[in-house]
Design a protein around this motif. Structure first.
Motif, PDB file in Angstrom:
ATOM      1  N   LEU A 145       0.858  -1.168   0.000  1.00  0.00           N
ATOM      2  CA  LEU A 145       0.000   0.000   0.000  1.00  0.00           C
ATOM      3  C   LEU A 145       0.901   1.226   0.000  1.00  0.00           C
ATOM      4  O   LEU A 145       1.914   1.260   0.703  1.00  0.00           O
ATOM      5  CB  LEU A 145      -0.895   0.020   1.244  1.00  0.00           C
ATOM      6  CG  LEU A 145      -1.822  -1.181   1.451  1.00  0.00           C
ATOM      7  CD1 LEU A 145      -2.458  -1.112   2.837  1.00  0.00           C
ATOM      8  CD2 LEU A 145      -2.896  -1.220   0.382  1.00  0.00           C
ATOM      9  N   GLY A 146       0.547   2.240  -0.791  1.00  0.00           N
ATOM     10  CA  GLY A 146       1.409   3.408  -0.832  1.00  0.00           C
ATOM     11  C   GLY A 146       0.805   4.544  -1.631  1.00  0.00           C
ATOM     12  O   GLY A 146      -0.290   4.438  -2.182  1.00  0.00           O
ATOM     13  N   ARG A 147       1.540   5.629  -1.689  1.00  0.00           N
ATOM     14  CA  ARG A 147       1.121   6.810  -2.427  1.00  0.00           C
ATOM     15  C   ARG A 147       1.333   6.611  -3.923  1.00  0.00           C
ATOM     16  O   ARG A 147       2.295   5.974  -4.351  1.00  0.00           O
ATOM     17  CB  ARG A 147       1.909   8.034  -1.972  1.00  0.00           C
ATOM     18  CG  ARG A 147       1.501   8.556  -0.600  1.00  0.00           C
ATOM     19  CD  ARG A 147       0.266   9.409  -0.720  1.00  0.00           C
ATOM     20  NE  ARG A 147      -0.114  10.018   0.551  1.00  0.00           N
ATOM     21  CZ  ARG A 147      -1.189  10.770   0.716  1.00  0.00           C
ATOM     22  NH1 ARG A 147      -1.995  11.001  -0.306  1.00  0.00           N
ATOM     23  NH2 ARG A 147      -1.474  11.297   1.881  1.00  0.00           N
ATOM     24  N   CYS A 148       0.408   7.187  -4.698  1.00  0.00           N
ATOM     25  CA  CYS A 148       0.517   7.192  -6.155  1.00  0.00           C
ATOM     26  C   CYS A 148       0.259   8.627  -6.600  1.00  0.00           C
ATOM     27  O   CYS A 148      -0.773   9.208  -6.231  1.00  0.00           O
ATOM     28  CB  CYS A 148      -0.503   6.238  -6.769  1.00  0.00           C
ATOM     29  SG  CYS A 148      -0.578   6.272  -8.570  1.00  0.00           S
ATOM     30  N   PRO A 149       1.171   9.259  -7.363  1.00  0.00           N
ATOM     31  CA  PRO A 149       1.015  10.669  -7.728  1.00  0.00           C
ATOM     32  C   PRO A 149      -0.308  10.991  -8.417  1.00  0.00           C
ATOM     33  O   PRO A 149      -0.832  12.090  -8.253  1.00  0.00           O
ATOM     34  CB  PRO A 149       2.202  10.926  -8.662  1.00  0.00           C
ATOM     35  CG  PRO A 149       3.221   9.920  -8.259  1.00  0.00           C
ATOM     36  CD  PRO A 149       2.441   8.701  -7.867  1.00  0.00           C
ATOM     37  N   SER A 150      -0.855  10.051  -9.164  1.00  0.00           N
ATOM     38  CA  SER A 150      -2.112  10.319  -9.870  1.00  0.00           C
ATOM     39  C   SER A 150      -3.344  10.046  -9.016  1.00  0.00           C
ATOM     40  O   SER A 150      -4.469  10.162  -9.498  1.00  0.00           O
ATOM     41  CB  SER A 150      -2.180   9.487 -11.159  1.00  0.00           C
ATOM     42  OG  SER A 150      -2.029   8.106 -10.878  1.00  0.00           O
ATOM     43  N   LEU A 151      -3.132   9.694  -7.738  1.00  0.00           N
ATOM     44  CA  LEU A 151      -4.233   9.500  -6.785  1.00  0.00           C
ATOM     45  C   LEU A 151      -3.959  10.387  -5.567  1.00  0.00           C
ATOM     46  O   LEU A 151      -3.637   9.896  -4.475  1.00  0.00           O
ATOM     47  CB  LEU A 151      -4.343   8.034  -6.364  1.00  0.00           C
ATOM     48  CG  LEU A 151      -4.832   7.050  -7.427  1.00  0.00           C
ATOM     49  CD1 LEU A 151      -4.657   5.614  -6.948  1.00  0.00           C
ATOM     50  CD2 LEU A 151      -6.293   7.322  -7.787  1.00  0.00           C
ATOM     51  N   PRO A 152      -4.068  11.703  -5.720  1.00  0.00           N
ATOM     52  CA  PRO A 152      -3.642  12.624  -4.658  1.00  0.00           C
ATOM     53  C   PRO A 152      -4.402  12.496  -3.351  1.00  0.00           C
ATOM     54  O   PRO A 152      -3.872  12.849  -2.298  1.00  0.00           O
ATOM     55  CB  PRO A 152      -3.857  14.007  -5.286  1.00  0.00           C
ATOM     56  CG  PRO A 152      -4.878  13.790  -6.362  1.00  0.00           C
ATOM     57  CD  PRO A 152      -4.591  12.417  -6.898  1.00  0.00           C
ATOM     58  N   ASP A 153      -5.632  12.007  -3.394  1.00  0.00           N
ATOM     59  CA  ASP A 153      -6.435  11.906  -2.175  1.00  0.00           C
ATOM     60  C   ASP A 153      -6.450  10.497  -1.594  1.00  0.00           C
ATOM     61  O   ASP A 153      -7.283  10.179  -0.744  1.00  0.00           O
ATOM     62  CB  ASP A 153      -7.880  12.351  -2.457  1.00  0.00           C
ATOM     63  CG  ASP A 153      -7.970  13.835  -2.796  1.00  0.00           C
ATOM     64  OD1 ASP A 153      -6.984  14.556  -2.561  1.00  0.00           O
ATOM     65  OD2 ASP A 153      -9.020  14.257  -3.308  1.00  0.00           O
ATOM     66  N   VAL A 154      -5.526   9.657  -2.050  1.00  0.00           N
ATOM     67  CA  VAL A 154      -5.480   8.256  -1.589  1.00  0.00           C
ATOM     68  C   VAL A 154      -4.143   8.000  -0.903  1.00  0.00           C
ATOM     69  O   VAL A 154      -3.107   7.909  -1.572  1.00  0.00           O
ATOM     70  CB  VAL A 154      -5.662   7.285  -2.774  1.00  0.00           C
ATOM     71  CG1 VAL A 154      -5.574   5.838  -2.296  1.00  0.00           C
ATOM     72  CG2 VAL A 154      -6.994   7.528  -3.467  1.00  0.00           C
ATOM     73  N   PRO A 155      -4.129   7.882   0.416  1.00  0.00           N
ATOM     74  CA  PRO A 155      -2.865   7.621   1.110  1.00  0.00           C
ATOM     75  C   PRO A 155      -2.377   6.185   0.952  1.00  0.00           C
ATOM     76  O   PRO A 155      -1.205   5.906   1.194  1.00  0.00           O
ATOM     77  CB  PRO A 155      -3.194   7.923   2.577  1.00  0.00           C
ATOM     78  CG  PRO A 155      -4.669   7.707   2.685  1.00  0.00           C
ATOM     79  CD  PRO A 155      -5.247   8.112   1.359  1.00  0.00           C
ATOM     80  N   ALA A 156      -3.261   5.277   0.562  1.00  0.00           N
ATOM     81  CA  ALA A 156      -2.892   3.858   0.483  1.00  0.00           C
ATOM     82  C   ALA A 156      -3.461   3.239  -0.782  1.00  0.00           C
ATOM     83  O   ALA A 156      -4.452   2.507  -0.741  1.00  0.00           O
ATOM     84  CB  ALA A 156      -3.373   3.104   1.719  1.00  0.00           C
ATOM     85  N   ALA A 157      -2.836   3.564  -1.923  1.00  0.00           N
ATOM     86  CA  ALA A 157      -3.216   2.923  -3.182  1.00  0.00           C
ATOM     87  C   ALA A 157      -2.759   1.471  -3.162  1.00  0.00           C
ATOM     88  O   ALA A 157      -1.835   1.097  -2.427  1.00  0.00           O
ATOM     89  CB  ALA A 157      -2.591   3.661  -4.358  1.00  0.00           C
ATOM     90  N   LEU A 158      -3.413   0.642  -3.972  1.00  0.00           N
ATOM     91  CA  LEU A 158      -3.095  -0.780  -4.018  1.00  0.00           C
ATOM     92  C   LEU A 158      -2.101  -1.053  -5.141  1.00  0.00           C
ATOM     93  O   LEU A 158      -2.417  -0.863  -6.322  1.00  0.00           O
ATOM     94  CB  LEU A 158      -4.364  -1.609  -4.244  1.00  0.00           C
ATOM     95  CG  LEU A 158      -5.575  -1.302  -3.359  1.00  0.00           C
ATOM     96  CD1 LEU A 158      -6.717  -2.274  -3.687  1.00  0.00           C
ATOM     97  CD2 LEU A 158      -5.235  -1.342  -1.889  1.00  0.00           C
ATOM     98  N   PHE A 159      -0.914  -1.489  -4.790  1.00  0.00           N
ATOM     99  CA  PHE A 159       0.094  -1.884  -5.773  1.00  0.00           C
ATOM    100  C   PHE A 159       0.066  -3.407  -5.853  1.00  0.00           C
ATOM    101  O   PHE A 159       0.368  -4.097  -4.866  1.00  0.00           O
ATOM    102  CB  PHE A 159       1.476  -1.379  -5.365  1.00  0.00           C
ATOM    103  CG  PHE A 159       1.638   0.110  -5.481  1.00  0.00           C
ATOM    104  CD1 PHE A 159       2.317   0.666  -6.562  1.00  0.00           C
ATOM    105  CD2 PHE A 159       1.092   0.959  -4.530  1.00  0.00           C
ATOM    106  CE1 PHE A 159       2.462   2.044  -6.679  1.00  0.00           C
ATOM    107  CE2 PHE A 159       1.232   2.342  -4.637  1.00  0.00           C
ATOM    108  CZ  PHE A 159       1.918   2.885  -5.711  1.00  0.00           C
TER     109      PHE A 159
END
Length: 222
Positions: A145-159
């Motif tokens: 789980l981590g930051r993704c530049p194109s998801l500015p409001d998501v602190p935990a994007a799914l990689f």
């Protein structure tokens, strides 16, 4: 049956007694959801540029916000069997890359539950893929789980380890109980997904708005 070999994901011993109890608690004529249900609930949007998934009450679908063109208010959904159903965008959140569609009628598929929380790194995931592309479901894994530049409001994007293709945006990633945990966002080979935790409650709130809400202009979070 497409989902036959995936039944272990719904009620496998590795998921523990709690999951088995949940499975056993279902009505005898309605077993736990499987990958066939995921495929049936997955839809393609409009001209096929993106995908989505029917969730919760069967009157709503989720997709990626970047699939919604600026002047879009209505969209046509196509199901696995070729049937079509129209809907209205009632919530679009570009910062989280999620959008909610209110369907004109209840979809005649088994809607998927949206998981309340985030999956954990190392957790197995399933990607059934678009309903207009032949192929077997993919067993994937949540790497981190981590930051993704194109998801500015998501602190935990799914990689994840899934292997996607252009046009998969908005398609669901599900956990071992076939609950939606993410929507394909993009990245290298479309391996990044935006989490859907909390969207089940949002859909419930929108559903309580009834027909009046469906007739409003799309709601924009940004």
């Amino acid at each position: 049956m497409r989902g036959g070999s995936w039944q272990w994901l719904a009620c496998a011993g590795a998921l523990g007694v709690a999951v088995l109890s949940a499975c056993q608690g279902r009505a005898p004529d309605e077993g736990p959801p499987d990958v066939d249900d995921v495929a049936a609930a997955t839809v393609t949007l409009g001209d096929g540029h993106c995908a989505g998934v029917v969730v919760e009450d069967g009157r709503h679908a989720l997709t990626a916000a970047h699939c919604v063109r600026p002047d879009d208010t209505r969209v046509e959904l196509t199901f696995q069997d070729g049937r079509q159903l129209n809907g209205t965008y009632i919530h679009v959140d570009p910062g989280r890359d999620v959008a909610v569609i209110r369907l004109d009628a209840r979809a005649s598929v088994r809607p998927l539950e949206v998981a309340d929380g985030l999956p954990l790194p190392g957790e197995p995931l399933v990607f059934a893929g678009r309903n207009d592309r032949p192929g077997e479901p993919q067993e994937a894994m949540l790497e981190r789980l981590g930051r993704c530049p194109s998801l500015p409001d998501v602190p935990a994007a799914l990689f994840t380890t899934m292997r996607g293709r252009p046009g998969d945006s908005g398609a669901p990633l599900v956990d071992a109980r076939m609950r939606v945990v993410g929507l394909v966002h993009g990245g290298a080979a479309c391996r990044i997904a935006t989490p859907t935790a909390g969207l089940g409650a949002l859909v419930d709130d929108l559903a309580r708005g009834g027909a009046a809400l469906a007739s409003q202009a799309p709601l924009r979070a940004r």
